[in-house]
Scaffold this active site. Sequence first.
Site, PDB file in Angstrom:
ATOM      1  N   CYS A  90      -3.438  -8.615   5.896  1.00  0.00           N
ATOM      2  CA  CYS A  90      -3.132  -7.724   7.020  1.00  0.00           C
ATOM      3  C   CYS A  90      -4.184  -7.885   8.126  1.00  0.00           C
ATOM      4  O   CYS A  90      -4.234  -8.919   8.766  1.00  0.00           O
ATOM      5  CB  CYS A  90      -2.989  -6.277   6.532  1.00  0.00           C
ATOM      6  SG  CYS A  90      -2.084  -5.219   7.703  1.00  0.00           S
ATOM      7  N   HIS A 186       1.018  -6.974   2.086  1.00  0.00           N
ATOM      8  CA  HIS A 186       0.010  -6.440   1.169  1.00  0.00           C
ATOM      9  C   HIS A 186       0.306  -6.815  -0.288  1.00  0.00           C
ATOM     10  O   HIS A 186       0.871  -6.014  -1.040  1.00  0.00           O
ATOM     11  CB  HIS A 186      -0.076  -4.921   1.316  1.00  0.00           C
ATOM     12  CG  HIS A 186      -0.766  -4.483   2.559  1.00  0.00           C
ATOM     13  ND1 HIS A 186      -2.126  -4.279   2.626  1.00  0.00           N
ATOM     14  CD2 HIS A 186      -0.282  -4.236   3.799  1.00  0.00           C
ATOM     15  CE1 HIS A 186      -2.461  -3.912   3.852  1.00  0.00           C
ATOM     16  NE2 HIS A 186      -1.366  -3.888   4.583  1.00  0.00           N
ATOM     17  N   GLU A 188      -1.659  -6.876  -2.691  1.00  0.00           N
ATOM     18  CA  GLU A 188      -2.393  -5.994  -3.612  1.00  0.00           C
ATOM     19  C   GLU A 188      -1.610  -4.735  -3.950  1.00  0.00           C
ATOM     20  O   GLU A 188      -1.946  -4.029  -4.915  1.00  0.00           O
ATOM     21  CB  GLU A 188      -3.772  -5.637  -3.024  1.00  0.00           C
ATOM     22  CG  GLU A 188      -3.803  -4.523  -2.015  1.00  0.00           C
ATOM     23  CD  GLU A 188      -3.276  -4.873  -0.627  1.00  0.00           C
ATOM     24  OE1 GLU A 188      -3.285  -3.992   0.252  1.00  0.00           O
ATOM     25  OE2 GLU A 188      -2.864  -6.046  -0.425  1.00  0.00           O
TER      26      GLU A 188
END
Length: 215
Positions: A90, A186, A188
Amino acid sequence: MLIAIAGKKTDTENYVRYVSDAGHTPLVTLNPGDITGCDALLLPGGGDITPAFFGEKNHGSRCIDTELDILQLQALELCLRNRKPVLGICKGMQLINVGLGGTVIQDMPTAELHKYKDGDQYHVTVIDPCSWLHTLYGGSLTVNSAHHQSVGRLGDGLTAVQYCPQDGCPEAFVHKSLPILGVQWHPERLTGTAIRPSGGKVLSYFVSLIPSSRQ
């Protein structure tokens, strides 16, 4: 593997979990000495980059932390000089772009497609068939978005390999000769479901870029 996360401990819990769940050791730091001793660098998401760093006045940027930007750009430069692998997520992707001379679109006309709304938004992307990302996910991938800015002009040596077909927003890139990757989404926070694959594949590929002598 010891992976530096260039950020503040209060803002990087998801990234720490992402690295540790994959069996690696995360180190949240902004200290150049710490980063030198790590195997790779992860530049996390966060607020917007100070527009002066890509030659513009503020035209919609917010949640700016100039001191943090400076330290993260220094961490990136250190890794570029030493050819250490870098993964930007990001804001981290945008930071890599700026560090290599590129620009940021400060407030996308199509931000409604991508910005955080009581949680991540999800949309389909297309992936270049000759890219590192295609080997992981194939030609199409539904990703999670939480941003109102995007990469503008690409920095030196960078090639975009994933796009949002609705507006052309670059969703991932790779450096042509250095072990540098960036994703606008994202991984994660993609834990893997029947309809959404795990973001762990991105980290696994990233770690594979670390020279074998250090693995």
